[in-house]
Design an enzyme around this catalytic site. Structure first.
Site, PDB file in Angstrom:
ATOM      1  N   THR A  64       0.632  -1.151   0.159  1.00 32.74           N
ATOM      2  CA  THR A  64       0.056  -0.030  -0.114  1.00 32.74           C
ATOM      3  C   THR A  64       0.832   1.314  -0.020  1.00 32.74           C
ATOM      4  O   THR A  64       0.116   2.264  -0.096  1.00 32.74           O
ATOM      5  CB  THR A  64      -1.068  -0.169   1.310  1.00 32.74           C
ATOM      6  OG1 THR A  64      -0.095  -0.165   2.364  1.00 32.74           O
ATOM      7  CG2 THR A  64      -1.762  -1.204   1.211  1.00 32.74           C
ATOM      8  N   GLY A  65       2.277   1.119   0.140  1.00 31.63           N
ATOM      9  CA  GLY A  65       3.212   2.330   0.029  1.00 31.63           C
ATOM     10  C   GLY A  65       3.043   2.969  -1.549  1.00 31.63           C
ATOM     11  O   GLY A  65       2.325   2.474  -2.333  1.00 31.63           O
ATOM     12  N   LYS A  66       3.602   4.207  -1.586  1.00 35.04           N
ATOM     13  CA  LYS A  66       3.624   4.793  -2.865  1.00 35.04           C
ATOM     14  C   LYS A  66       4.533   3.912  -4.027  1.00 35.04           C
ATOM     15  O   LYS A  66       3.869   3.714  -5.129  1.00 35.04           O
ATOM     16  CB  LYS A  66       4.441   6.009  -2.838  1.00 35.04           C
ATOM     17  CG  LYS A  66       4.604   6.930  -4.011  1.00 35.04           C
ATOM     18  CD  LYS A  66       5.018   8.136  -3.553  1.00 35.04           C
ATOM     19  CE  LYS A  66       5.282   9.101  -4.980  1.00 35.04           C
ATOM     20  NZ  LYS A  66       5.865  10.408  -4.931  1.00 35.04           N
ATOM     21  N   GLN A  67       5.365   3.517  -3.446  1.00 32.52           N
ATOM     22  CA  GLN A  67       6.227   2.595  -4.550  1.00 32.52           C
ATOM     23  C   GLN A  67       5.437   1.236  -4.882  1.00 32.52           C
ATOM     24  O   GLN A  67       5.514   0.749  -6.193  1.00 32.52           O
ATOM     25  CB  GLN A  67       7.704   2.345  -4.147  1.00 32.52           C
ATOM     26  CG  GLN A  67       8.407   3.593  -4.251  1.00 32.52           C
ATOM     27  CD  GLN A  67       8.725   4.292  -5.370  1.00 32.52           C
ATOM     28  OE1 GLN A  67       8.761   3.576  -6.454  1.00 32.52           O
ATOM     29  NE2 GLN A  67       8.794   5.488  -5.421  1.00 32.52           N
ATOM     30  N   LYS A  90      -2.796  -3.532   8.122  1.00 35.77           N
ATOM     31  CA  LYS A  90      -3.897  -3.264   7.106  1.00 35.77           C
ATOM     32  C   LYS A  90      -4.563  -4.571   6.645  1.00 35.77           C
ATOM     33  O   LYS A  90      -5.102  -4.328   5.630  1.00 35.77           O
ATOM     34  CB  LYS A  90      -3.052  -2.474   5.963  1.00 35.77           C
ATOM     35  CG  LYS A  90      -2.955  -0.754   6.430  1.00 35.77           C
ATOM     36  CD  LYS A  90      -2.507  -0.001   5.309  1.00 35.77           C
ATOM     37  CE  LYS A  90      -2.031   1.475   5.762  1.00 35.77           C
ATOM     38  NZ  LYS A  90      -1.829   2.323   4.554  1.00 35.77           N
ATOM     39  N   ILE A 143      13.515  -5.081  -4.353  1.00 30.56           N
ATOM     40  CA  ILE A 143      14.065  -3.844  -5.205  1.00 30.56           C
ATOM     41  C   ILE A 143      14.773  -2.665  -4.333  1.00 30.56           C
ATOM     42  O   ILE A 143      15.599  -2.051  -5.046  1.00 30.56           O
ATOM     43  CB  ILE A 143      12.783  -3.124  -5.928  1.00 30.56           C
ATOM     44  CG1 ILE A 143      11.877  -4.320  -6.603  1.00 30.56           C
ATOM     45  CG2 ILE A 143      13.103  -1.948  -6.720  1.00 30.56           C
ATOM     46  CD1 ILE A 143      12.266  -4.831  -7.484  1.00 30.56           C
ATOM     47  N   TYR A 207      18.159  -2.343 -19.417  1.00 30.40           N
ATOM     48  CA  TYR A 207      17.356  -1.627 -20.387  1.00 30.40           C
ATOM     49  C   TYR A 207      17.724  -1.387 -21.693  1.00 30.40           C
ATOM     50  O   TYR A 207      17.201  -1.645 -22.809  1.00 30.40           O
ATOM     51  CB  TYR A 207      16.761  -0.456 -19.770  1.00 30.40           C
ATOM     52  CG  TYR A 207      16.194  -0.446 -18.491  1.00 30.40           C
ATOM     53  CD1 TYR A 207      15.631  -1.744 -17.742  1.00 30.40           C
ATOM     54  CD2 TYR A 207      16.042   0.670 -17.846  1.00 30.40           C
ATOM     55  CE1 TYR A 207      15.303  -1.904 -16.621  1.00 30.40           C
ATOM     56  CE2 TYR A 207      15.461   0.648 -16.173  1.00 30.40           C
ATOM     57  CZ  TYR A 207      15.116  -0.720 -15.927  1.00 30.40           C
ATOM     58  OH  TYR A 207      14.724  -0.681 -14.475  1.00 30.40           O
ATOM     59  N   HIS A 299      26.886   2.398  -7.304  1.00 30.33           N
ATOM     60  CA  HIS A 299      26.602   1.109  -6.680  1.00 30.33           C
ATOM     61  C   HIS A 299      27.526   0.809  -5.412  1.00 30.33           C
ATOM     62  O   HIS A 299      28.753   1.093  -5.627  1.00 30.33           O
ATOM     63  CB  HIS A 299      26.584  -0.025  -7.297  1.00 30.33           C
ATOM     64  CG  HIS A 299      25.371  -0.331  -8.464  1.00 30.33           C
ATOM     65  ND1 HIS A 299      25.489  -1.124  -9.822  1.00 30.33           N
ATOM     66  CD2 HIS A 299      24.157   0.467  -8.402  1.00 30.33           C
ATOM     67  CE1 HIS A 299      24.297  -0.594 -10.260  1.00 30.33           C
ATOM     68  NE2 HIS A 299      23.498   0.027  -9.608  1.00 30.33           N
TER      69      HIS A 299
END
EC number: 6.2.1.4
Length: 346
Positions: A64-67, A90, A143, A207, A299
């Protein structure tokens, strides 16, 4: 104590400061256990959990967090079978139309989840990984960037003493089987189902390799971002083993960077397991050729220390294993295409 153990202990101390000595000793014991064959075989067996497809059931920790919300929405739109998530306190609510649970164990029991993706702030991320390990989630993708290295040393110690859970990351973009399952933050639209397995320590260079292999028409079979931290759950060898055994993967792109010995170890593995007339073509790029010693480059693991971990040594090791090393990330796709053409694989 071997050179690899000494180097790892030195890195732990360097990254964490003098208080990292205890963590460094713990990591050293972990490596020694692996070398002596104690429990290491069980964690190696979890490599099979790296395979994901349209049937992989995924939960999100930090749902439920932003990310967690943003990337869960992206995963759902891509077609990933996201079945719920966890946010302590929650439980019982709905989010994005999916159930929220208080614990990973409960989420697994109620949904049959076979994978978890973690979007939890750095101070709490190690605890989230440990919770997933305790719940025996087959694949955990973390992540989160900036997890304290001492925390990850302890997580790695726990990981290598079990064989039910495979960790990818932390500090990584995740893993994707194009057109089937996306677990992570990578842009789905640049991927195309195809023939190339991609493994990388760098997210953005992943990518780039994806875009290029798509542009030359080869596409991707599986893409794995292993992360740029010194202590991660999955390394190049784990992914190479998966790619070499996967009939859908006909070529491999390996993207490394300065710091550590992961690329040199990968080269030794390829020498032993990918030689002869049936060897799969491997193309590589190593970032950081001009990096100055002793300075961290992005990194936490990207640092040349004690004269070790330089790009030139890594390039030499890979070339000696028959790997085609591109001097520019812009040439990865064309290098692989030319190798396919040369071998009459097009």
């Amino acid at each position: 104590m071997t050179a690899a153990v000494v180097a790892a202990a030195a890195t732990a101390t360097m990254v964490s400061g003098s208080s990292g000595l205890a963590a460094a000793r713990l990591l050293s014991r972990t490596f020694l256990l692996q070398q002596n064959g104690i429990r290491h075989g069980s964690y190696t067996a979890s490599r099979k959990n790296i395979y994901i497809d349209k049937n992989t059931k995924v939960i999100c920790q930090g749902f439920t967090g932003k990310q967690g919300t943003f990337h869960s929405q992206q995963a759902l739109e891509y077609g990933t079978k996201l079945v719920g998530g966890t946010t302590p306190g929650k439980g019982g609510k709905k989010h994005l139309g999916l159930p929220v649970f208080n614990t990973v164990k409960e989420a697994k029991e109620k949904t049959g989840a076979t994978a978890s993706v973690i979007y939890v702030p750095p101070p709490f991320a190690a605890a989230a990984i440990n919770e997933a390990i305790d719940a025996e989630i087959p694949l955990v993708v973390c992540i989160t960037e900036g997890i304290p290295q001492q925390d990850m040393v302890r997580v790695k110690h726990k990981l290598t003493r079990q064989g039910k859970t495979r960790l990818i990351g932390p500090n990584c973009p995740g893993i994707i089987n194009p057109g089937e399952c996306k677990i992570g933050i990578m842009p789905g639209h640049i991927h195309k189902k195809g023939r190339i397995g991609i493994v990388s320590r760098s997210g953005t260079l992943t990518y780039e390799a994806v875009h290029q292999t798509t542009q030359v028409g080869l596409g991707q079979s599986l893409c794995i971002g292993i992360g740029g931290d010194p202590f991660n759950g999955t390394n190049f060898i784990d992914c190479l083993d998966v790619f070499l055994k996967d009939p859908a993967t006909e070529g491999i792109v390996l993207i490394g960077e300065i710091g550590g010995h992961a690329e040199e170890n990968a080269a030794e593995f390829l020498k032993e397991h990918n030689s002869g007339p049936k060897a799969k073509p491997v193309v590589s790029f190593i970032a950081g050729i001009t990096a100055p010693p002793g300075r961290r480059m992005g990194h936490a693991g990207a640092i040349i220390a004690g004269g070790k971990g330089g790009a030139k040594e890594k390039i030499s090791a890979l070339q000696s294993a028959g790997v085609i090393v591109s001097m520019s990330p812009a040439q990865l796709g064309t290098c692989m295409y030319k190798e396919f053409e040369k071998r009459k694989m097009l």
